[in-house]
Design a protein around this motif. Structure first.
Motif, PDB file in Angstrom:
ATOM      1  N   HIS A 241      -0.459 -11.276  -7.725  1.00 20.05           N
ATOM      2  CA  HIS A 241      -1.675 -10.804  -7.058  1.00 20.05           C
ATOM      3  C   HIS A 241      -2.911 -11.334  -7.782  1.00 20.05           C
ATOM      4  O   HIS A 241      -3.111 -11.035  -8.968  1.00 20.05           O
ATOM      5  CB  HIS A 241      -1.726  -9.276  -7.036  1.00 20.05           C
ATOM      6  N   MET A 242      -3.751 -12.098  -7.079  1.00 25.48           N
ATOM      7  CA  MET A 242      -5.001 -12.537  -7.682  1.00 25.48           C
ATOM      8  C   MET A 242      -5.970 -11.365  -7.715  1.00 25.48           C
ATOM      9  O   MET A 242      -5.932 -10.474  -6.843  1.00 25.48           O
ATOM     10  CB  MET A 242      -5.594 -13.715  -6.904  1.00 25.48           C
ATOM     11  N   PRO A 243      -6.832 -11.281  -8.730  1.00 21.76           N
ATOM     12  CA  PRO A 243      -7.765 -10.159  -8.813  1.00 21.76           C
ATOM     13  C   PRO A 243      -8.862 -10.266  -7.770  1.00 21.76           C
ATOM     14  O   PRO A 243      -9.136 -11.342  -7.232  1.00 21.76           O
ATOM     15  CB  PRO A 243      -8.327 -10.287 -10.224  1.00 21.76           C
ATOM     16  N   VAL A 244      -9.496  -9.130  -7.501  1.00 23.81           N
ATOM     17  CA  VAL A 244     -10.636  -9.100  -6.581  1.00 23.81           C
ATOM     18  C   VAL A 244     -11.871  -9.677  -7.259  1.00 23.81           C
ATOM     19  O   VAL A 244     -12.561 -10.542  -6.721  1.00 23.81           O
ATOM     20  CB  VAL A 244     -10.909  -7.652  -6.108  1.00 23.81           C
ATOM     21  N   GLY A 245     -12.183  -9.209  -8.449  1.00 22.65           N
ATOM     22  CA  GLY A 245     -13.421  -9.581  -9.113  1.00 22.65           C
ATOM     23  C   GLY A 245     -13.333 -10.848  -9.931  1.00 22.65           C
ATOM     24  O   GLY A 245     -12.267 -11.452 -10.095  1.00 22.65           O
ATOM     25  N   GLY A 246     -14.484 -11.280 -10.457  1.00 22.60           N
ATOM     26  CA  GLY A 246     -14.541 -12.462 -11.304  1.00 22.60           C
ATOM     27  C   GLY A 246     -14.823 -13.726 -10.520  1.00 22.60           C
ATOM     28  O   GLY A 246     -14.669 -13.771  -9.299  1.00 22.60           O
ATOM     29  N   PRO A 247     -15.239 -14.769 -11.205  1.00 23.48           N
ATOM     30  CA  PRO A 247     -15.601 -16.023 -10.526  1.00 23.48           C
ATOM     31  C   PRO A 247     -14.438 -16.686  -9.807  1.00 23.48           C
ATOM     32  O   PRO A 247     -14.645 -17.436  -8.848  1.00 23.48           O
ATOM     33  CB  PRO A 247     -16.119 -16.906 -11.676  1.00 23.48           C
ATOM     34  N   MET A 272     -12.378   0.121  -7.140  1.00 21.24           N
ATOM     35  CA  MET A 272     -13.101  -0.003  -5.872  1.00 21.24           C
ATOM     36  C   MET A 272     -12.649   1.048  -4.858  1.00 21.24           C
ATOM     37  O   MET A 272     -13.279   1.198  -3.799  1.00 21.24           O
ATOM     38  CB  MET A 272     -12.967  -1.417  -5.285  1.00 21.24           C
ATOM     39  N   LEU A 273     -11.611   1.812  -5.190  1.00 21.32           N
ATOM     40  CA  LEU A 273     -11.217   2.947  -4.351  1.00 21.32           C
ATOM     41  C   LEU A 273     -12.237   4.082  -4.414  1.00 21.32           C
ATOM     42  O   LEU A 273     -12.239   4.961  -3.555  1.00 21.32           O
ATOM     43  CB  LEU A 273      -9.849   3.480  -4.793  1.00 21.32           C
ATOM     44  N   VAL A 274     -13.096   4.057  -5.420  1.00 16.06           N
ATOM     45  CA  VAL A 274     -14.054   5.148  -5.637  1.00 16.06           C
ATOM     46  C   VAL A 274     -15.393   4.812  -4.994  1.00 16.06           C
ATOM     47  O   VAL A 274     -16.067   3.850  -5.386  1.00 16.06           O
ATOM     48  CB  VAL A 274     -14.249   5.411  -7.146  1.00 16.06           C
ATOM     49  N   ALA A 275     -15.784   5.586  -4.004  1.00 14.43           N
ATOM     50  CA  ALA A 275     -17.072   5.371  -3.342  1.00 14.43           C
ATOM     51  C   ALA A 275     -18.203   5.495  -4.353  1.00 14.43           C
ATOM     52  O   ALA A 275     -18.232   6.421  -5.159  1.00 14.43           O
ATOM     53  CB  ALA A 275     -17.259   6.391  -2.218  1.00 14.43           C
ATOM     54  N   GLY A 276     -19.128   4.536  -4.322  1.00 13.86           N
ATOM     55  CA  GLY A 276     -20.267   4.553  -5.226  1.00 13.86           C
ATOM     56  C   GLY A 276     -20.027   3.902  -6.563  1.00 13.86           C
ATOM     57  O   GLY A 276     -20.965   3.754  -7.354  1.00 13.86           O
ATOM     58  N   SER A 277     -18.798   3.498  -6.853  1.00  9.75           N
ATOM     59  CA  SER A 277     -18.515   2.833  -8.132  1.00  9.75           C
ATOM     60  C   SER A 277     -19.139   1.442  -8.120  1.00  9.75           C
ATOM     61  O   SER A 277     -19.389   0.860  -7.056  1.00  9.75           O
ATOM     62  CB  SER A 277     -17.009   2.711  -8.354  1.00  9.75           C
ATOM     63  N   PRO A 278     -19.420   0.879  -9.298  1.00 11.86           N
ATOM     64  CA  PRO A 278     -19.976  -0.481  -9.334  1.00 11.86           C
ATOM     65  C   PRO A 278     -19.088  -1.488  -8.610  1.00 11.86           C
ATOM     66  O   PRO A 278     -19.589  -2.399  -7.944  1.00 11.86           O
ATOM     67  CB  PRO A 278     -20.065  -0.782 -10.840  1.00 11.86           C
ATOM     68  N   GLU A 279     -17.775  -1.324  -8.726  1.00  7.33           N
ATOM     69  CA  GLU A 279     -16.858  -2.239  -8.071  1.00  7.33           C
ATOM     70  C   GLU A 279     -16.922  -2.092  -6.545  1.00  7.33           C
ATOM     71  O   GLU A 279     -16.907  -3.096  -5.820  1.00  7.33           O
ATOM     72  CB  GLU A 279     -15.431  -1.990  -8.573  1.00  7.33           C
ATOM     73  N   ARG A 280     -16.994  -0.852  -6.060  1.00  4.54           N
ATOM     74  CA  ARG A 280     -17.117  -0.638  -4.610  1.00  4.54           C
ATOM     75  C   ARG A 280     -18.438  -1.212  -4.103  1.00  4.54           C
ATOM     76  O   ARG A 280     -18.469  -1.860  -3.045  1.00  4.54           O
ATOM     77  CB  ARG A 280     -17.023   0.846  -4.281  1.00  4.54           C
ATOM     78  N   ARG A 281     -19.503  -1.017  -4.841  1.00  2.00           N
ATOM     79  CA  ARG A 281     -20.795  -1.544  -4.406  1.00  2.00           C
ATOM     80  C   ARG A 281     -20.763  -3.070  -4.366  1.00  2.00           C
ATOM     81  O   ARG A 281     -21.354  -3.689  -3.470  1.00  2.00           O
ATOM     82  CB  ARG A 281     -21.915  -1.054  -5.331  1.00  2.00           C
ATOM     83  N   GLN A 282     -20.079  -3.685  -5.310  1.00  2.46           N
ATOM     84  CA  GLN A 282     -19.976  -5.144  -5.328  1.00  2.46           C
ATOM     85  C   GLN A 282     -19.221  -5.652  -4.098  1.00  2.46           C
ATOM     86  O   GLN A 282     -19.629  -6.637  -3.473  1.00  2.46           O
ATOM     87  CB  GLN A 282     -19.257  -5.587  -6.607  1.00  2.46           C
ATOM     88  N   VAL A 283     -18.150  -4.976  -3.749  1.00  3.40           N
ATOM     89  CA  VAL A 283     -17.366  -5.366  -2.575  1.00  3.40           C
ATOM     90  C   VAL A 283     -18.184  -5.177  -1.299  1.00  3.40           C
ATOM     91  O   VAL A 283     -18.236  -6.060  -0.429  1.00  3.40           O
ATOM     92  CB  VAL A 283     -16.058  -4.555  -2.514  1.00  3.40           C
ATOM     93  N   GLU A 284     -18.845  -4.040  -1.183  1.00  6.54           N
ATOM     94  CA  GLU A 284     -19.626  -3.758   0.020  1.00  6.54           C
ATOM     95  C   GLU A 284     -20.809  -4.706   0.150  1.00  6.54           C
ATOM     96  O   GLU A 284     -21.166  -5.115   1.265  1.00  6.54           O
ATOM     97  CB  GLU A 284     -20.097  -2.301  -0.002  1.00  6.54           C
ATOM     98  N   ILE A 290     -13.083  -1.766   2.536  1.00  4.94           N
ATOM     99  CA  ILE A 290     -11.897  -1.206   1.892  1.00  4.94           C
ATOM    100  C   ILE A 290     -11.106  -0.497   2.986  1.00  4.94           C
ATOM    101  O   ILE A 290     -11.557   0.508   3.538  1.00  4.94           O
ATOM    102  CB  ILE A 290     -12.270  -0.201   0.782  1.00  4.94           C
ATOM    103  N   ALA A 291      -9.941  -1.003   3.323  1.00  5.81           N
ATOM    104  CA  ALA A 291      -9.160  -0.408   4.402  1.00  5.81           C
ATOM    105  C   ALA A 291      -8.673   0.988   4.011  1.00  5.81           C
ATOM    106  O   ALA A 291      -8.435   1.275   2.838  1.00  5.81           O
ATOM    107  CB  ALA A 291      -7.979  -1.294   4.760  1.00  5.81           C
ATOM    108  N   SER A 292      -8.531   1.839   5.011  1.00  5.76           N
ATOM    109  CA  SER A 292      -8.007   3.183   4.789  1.00  5.76           C
ATOM    110  C   SER A 292      -6.980   3.508   5.863  1.00  5.76           C
ATOM    111  O   SER A 292      -6.980   2.913   6.944  1.00  5.76           O
ATOM    112  CB  SER A 292      -9.144   4.217   4.814  1.00  5.76           C
ATOM    113  N   ASP A 293      -6.102   4.437   5.562  1.00  6.59           N
ATOM    114  CA  ASP A 293      -5.062   4.816   6.507  1.00  6.59           C
ATOM    115  C   ASP A 293      -5.675   5.323   7.809  1.00  6.59           C
ATOM    116  O   ASP A 293      -6.645   6.092   7.799  1.00  6.59           O
ATOM    117  CB  ASP A 293      -4.186   5.912   5.905  1.00  6.59           C
ATOM    118  N   GLY A 294      -5.099   4.902   8.923  1.00  7.32           N
ATOM    119  CA  GLY A 294      -5.559   5.339  10.233  1.00  7.32           C
ATOM    120  C   GLY A 294      -6.656   4.484  10.825  1.00  7.32           C
ATOM    121  O   GLY A 294      -7.019   4.683  11.997  1.00  7.32           O
ATOM    122  N   MET A 295      -7.203   3.551  10.050  1.00  5.01           N
ATOM    123  CA  MET A 295      -8.248   2.674  10.575  1.00  5.01           C
ATOM    124  C   MET A 295      -7.728   1.888  11.766  1.00  5.01           C
ATOM    125  O   MET A 295      -6.643   1.300  11.725  1.00  5.01           O
ATOM    126  CB  MET A 295      -8.732   1.736   9.478  1.00  5.01           C
TER     127      MET A 295
END
Length: 299
Positions: A241-247, A272-284, A290-295
């Motif tokens: 699995h390649m990581p999400v973050g980084g160059p 990035m599963l945590v709403a408002g985290s720096p990682e989630r903000r970077q993705v958004e 971020i997919a969720s069950d039932g989407m």
């Protein structure tokens, strides 16, 4: 009219979120009911071209609960039956095949997988519970389209990865396609499903440029995430699995595509599963979801 509908049955990596035995930072939030996180079951997708017959992509260990949570997949006629007509497997990882054992009660469906994945299933007698007279097994190969549903075309393509950890040393990794992605099409629209990828090749990038929706491997945000959190001893790339973050991460690689982009197969340690985290903000900020069950996604 043909129309591609996709329902995210599960968006988490193996073990789900929160994982049953884990108190990492993100799992602790989930166990404590923190509103910033949302539980997720193990990754699987349901697709249809008419809303009546459905194709499952992978059969996670959580499949029984996923079917119960998805009215479109409920049985509709007495005494038995199911709108699930077929399943396509992208590999033989435990979280991709264990749910097949929940479908052993005699309702017919077609099972598509690479020859290598079919061989893995055939080598384990427990999967003989899926009687050959009930479950039709068909081998697929990268680059060859199949029609598992009347209105849905699926084409497999090779994705850099690895054989499952439980098969390392037991099979020749060169003996066939151990890890594939899927291009799923109906009504002139296309969805790419790539729940596991160690890297992006030019051919995958070219497919992304033509896709309307891309669901991509979001397992770990950092390559050393499991090592740093004390939850494992292997890097993400070691696990395929390649990581999400980084160059050199997937978020940078996904930038610039016109397709709707979503992360799936997200490990329980991923911040990035945590709403408002720096990682989630970077993705958004990059326009990726971020997919969720039932989407539910309509194309």
């Amino acid at each position: 009219m043909e129309r591609l509908t996709a329902i995210v049955l599960g968006a988490a990596a193996g073990g789900g979120f929160p994982q049953w035995n884990c108190r990492c930072d993100t799992c602790t939030l989930a166990w404590e009911g923190d509103a910033r996180v949302c539980p997720r079951t193990q990754a699987s997708l349901a697709v249809s071209g008419d809303g009546e017959s459905w194709l499952l992509i992978n059969a996670s260990p959580d499949l029984r609960a996923q079917i119960a949570a998805t009215p479109a997949l409920h049985p509709r006629a007495a005494p038995r039956g199911s709108p699930i007509a077929a399943i396509v497997l992208t590999g033989a990882e435990i979280d991709q095949i264990a749910g097949l054992l929940s479908l052993r009660e005699g309702t017919p469906f077609a099972l598509y997988a690479t020859a290598q994945t079919h061989a893995t299933l055939a080598a384990n007698p427990i999967f003989a519970a899926l009687a050959p007279g009930v479950v039709t097994r068909t081998a697929i190969a990268p680059g060859r389209a199949i029609l598992p549903l009347a209105r849905v075309t699926v084409e497999a393509f090779d994705v850099p990865g690895k054989v499952p950890l439980y098969l390392e040393g037991a099979v020749d990794a060169r003996a066939g396609s151990a890890n594939i992605g899927l291009a799923i099409s109906a009504g002139g629209r296309m969805l790419l499903y790539v729940p596991g990828a160690a890297a992006l090749t030019p051919s995958i990038v070219e497919r992304m440029a033509r896709a309307d929706v891309v669901m991509f491997d979001g397992t770990l945000f950092r390559d050393d995430e499991m090592i740093v959190t004390g939850t494992g001893g292997k890097s993400g790339r070691r696990m395929g699995h390649m990581p999400v973050g980084g160059p050199d991460g997937s978020l940078a690689a996904l930038a610039g595509f016109a397709a709707r982009r979503l992360y799936v197969h997200i490990n329980n340690t991923n911040p990035m599963l945590v709403a408002g985290s720096p990682e989630r903000r970077q993705v958004e900020a990059a326009g990726v979801e971020i997919a969720s069950d039932g989407m539910r996604i309509e194309l």
